[in-house]
Write a protein that holds these residues in place. Structure first.
Motif, PDB file in Angstrom:
ATOM      1  N   THR A  36     121.575  51.588  11.648  1.00  0.00           N
ATOM      2  CA  THR A  36     120.270  51.593  12.348  1.00  0.00           C
ATOM      3  C   THR A  36     119.386  50.944  11.642  1.00  0.00           C
ATOM      4  N   HIS A  37     118.592  49.893  11.859  1.00  0.00           N
ATOM      5  CA  HIS A  37     117.524  49.624  11.066  1.00  0.00           C
ATOM      6  C   HIS A  37     116.413  49.552  11.828  1.00  0.00           C
ATOM      7  N   SER A  38     115.187  48.987  11.350  1.00  0.00           N
ATOM      8  CA  SER A  38     113.973  48.688  12.151  1.00  0.00           C
ATOM      9  C   SER A  38     113.535  47.100  12.049  1.00  0.00           C
ATOM     10  N   LEU A  55     109.036  44.689   7.749  1.00  0.00           N
ATOM     11  CA  LEU A  55     109.649  46.105   6.968  1.00  0.00           C
ATOM     12  C   LEU A  55     110.731  46.596   7.825  1.00  0.00           C
ATOM     13  N   CYS A  56     111.497  47.401   7.186  1.00  0.00           N
ATOM     14  CA  CYS A  56     112.380  48.051   7.949  1.00  0.00           C
ATOM     15  C   CYS A  56     111.696  49.728   7.794  1.00  0.00           C
ATOM     16  N   ASN A  57     111.678  50.408   8.875  1.00  0.00           N
ATOM     17  CA  ASN A  57     111.074  51.614   8.713  1.00  0.00           C
ATOM     18  C   ASN A  57     111.808  52.755   9.392  1.00  0.00           C
ATOM     19  N   GLU A  58     113.243  52.366   9.391  1.00  0.00           N
ATOM     20  CA  GLU A  58     114.302  53.406   9.829  1.00  0.00           C
ATOM     21  C   GLU A  58     114.915  53.526   8.501  1.00  0.00           C
ATOM     22  N   TYR A  59     115.144  54.900   8.054  1.00  0.00           N
ATOM     23  CA  TYR A  59     115.738  55.013   6.809  1.00  0.00           C
ATOM     24  C   TYR A  59     117.196  54.600   6.680  1.00  0.00           C
ATOM     25  N   CYS A  60     117.762  53.634   6.051  1.00  0.00           N
ATOM     26  CA  CYS A  60     119.204  52.978   6.375  1.00  0.00           C
ATOM     27  C   CYS A  60     120.022  53.201   4.830  1.00  0.00           C
ATOM     28  N   GLY A  61     119.643  53.743   4.194  1.00  0.00           N
ATOM     29  CA  GLY A  61     120.488  54.000   2.768  1.00  0.00           C
ATOM     30  C   GLY A  61     119.497  53.777   1.460  1.00  0.00           C
ATOM     31  N   TYR A 106     118.839  51.589  -0.735  1.00  0.00           N
ATOM     32  CA  TYR A 106     117.785  50.548  -0.990  1.00  0.00           C
ATOM     33  C   TYR A 106     116.899  50.286   0.267  1.00  0.00           C
ATOM     34  N   HIS A 107     116.811  51.096   1.200  1.00  0.00           N
ATOM     35  CA  HIS A 107     115.888  50.818   2.441  1.00  0.00           C
ATOM     36  C   HIS A 107     114.583  50.447   2.051  1.00  0.00           C
ATOM     37  N   HIS A 108     114.117  51.099   0.855  1.00  0.00           N
ATOM     38  CA  HIS A 108     112.609  50.661   0.643  1.00  0.00           C
ATOM     39  C   HIS A 108     112.605  49.146   0.267  1.00  0.00           C
ATOM     40  N   THR A 109     113.671  48.437  -0.016  1.00  0.00           N
ATOM     41  CA  THR A 109     113.555  47.194  -0.472  1.00  0.00           C
ATOM     42  C   THR A 109     113.891  46.186   0.576  1.00  0.00           C
ATOM     43  N   MET A 110     114.144  46.596   1.708  1.00  0.00           N
ATOM     44  CA  MET A 110     114.427  45.895   2.973  1.00  0.00           C
ATOM     45  C   MET A 110     113.207  45.151   3.532  1.00  0.00           C
ATOM     46  N   GLU A 111     112.959  43.944   3.312  1.00  0.00           N
ATOM     47  CA  GLU A 111     111.908  43.333   3.971  1.00  0.00           C
ATOM     48  C   GLU A 111     111.963  42.051   3.980  1.00  0.00           C
TER      49      GLU A 111
HETATM   50 CU1  CUA Z   1     117.079  48.877   6.917  1.00  0.00          CU
HETATM   51 CU2  CUA Z   1     115.631  50.534   6.301  1.00  0.00          CU
END
Ligand code: CUA
Length: 268
Positions: free
Chosen positions: A102-104, A137-143, A145-150
């Motif tokens: 799950t992402h956002s 931005l992805c604002n669902e924690y997904c692992g 490198y979640h913070h680099t998902m853009e």
């Molecule tokens: Cu994809 Cu956080």
């Protein structure tokens, strides 16, 4: 019954507040065109995304008038495509799904914000009136490198937007005395016809050909190049269509000097 003046004031104020709260909630729900994202987008098997008509080649598609569809695949930890360009004054429907967890998909500064759940397609329609640049931005924690998902969404002025693609086929080498062909393929991703000019620059020569590429179609333009006009040696060429450009080098070689010659034709 006698009600104290202050009591009356409080009663009236409380009523006004209650009516006000109900009014703002009602306006928020139906006024600015905000829609909850539901299951309208349908289901998808996350393992078969690459075979899906919409998601096999994600990206921007013109569906007519000022309407566009954008298919986006989210995966740990990126979006495909990560750079999206649409024109201003457009109505864009996003279809987003996930390959893994799950992402956002949140377009910063707009009210586009949805969870992206594997197995489901999130669908939302947004109007973009003005040009602008938005982060995705992805604002669902997904692992890890979640913070680099853009990603990035660019809304460009209408007259700067097109869905044209140029590809060129050309030989690297031609034997002197022979002719070769440089073929440009122009793809038009818009639904309306594209009238434009394909130009080829080679040697001291510029050649132009007007083309009409049908809506959602492509057109080929072949330029025949005579090695005798160029002379031996390397010749840079550039094919241009609107803002798109592709270039390469054509070498005119003597039949003898051509290592890969297919036995020569005896006219050396
Ligand atoms: Cu994809 Cu956080």
């Amino acid at each position: 019954m006698n009600i104290h003046t202050y009591e009356k004031v409080w009663l009236v104020a409380a009523m006004v507040l209650i009516v006000g709260f109900i009014a703002t909630i009602t306006y928020g729900a139906v006024g600015p065109g905000i829609a909850m994202i539901d299951d309208e987008g349908g289901d998808i098997n996350p393992d078969e995304i690459n075979d899906d008509e919409r998601f096999a080649e994600p990206g921007v598609e013109h569906v007519g008038g000022n309407e566009y569809e954008v298919a986006v695949v989210a995966q740990a930890w990126s979006y495909t495509p990560s750079q999206i360009e649409v024109p201003a004054n457009s109505e864009v429907t996003f279809y987003v799904t996930s390959r893994d967890v799950t992402h956002s998909f949140s377009v910063v500064g707009t009210n586009v914000n949805t969870m992206v759940i594997p197995g489901q397609v999130s669908e939302m329609t947004v109007k973009f009136d003005e040009p602008g640049e938005y982060g995705i931005l992805c604002n669902e924690y997904c692992g890890e490198y979640h913070h680099t998902m853009e990603g990035k969404l660019n809304v460009v002025p209408e007259d700067e937007f097109d869905l044209t693609e140029l590809s060129v086929e050309a030989d690297d080498e031609v034997e002197s005395g022979n002719e070769t062909t440089i073929t440009a393929n122009v793809e038009n991703g818009m639904q309306e016809d594209l009238e434009t000019t394909v130009s080829l620059e080679i040697g001291n020569e510029t050649r132009e050909e007007a083309v009409t590429v049908p809506g959602d179609g492509s057109e080929e333009v072949a330029f025949t190049v005579d090695s005798a006009d160029l002379g031996e040696g390397d010749h840079d060429w550039t094919v241009t269509v609107d803002d798109y450009e592709e270039s390469g080098t054509l070498s005119v070689v003597t039949p003898d000097g051509n290592e890969s010659a297919d036995g020569g034709d005896g006219d050396a």
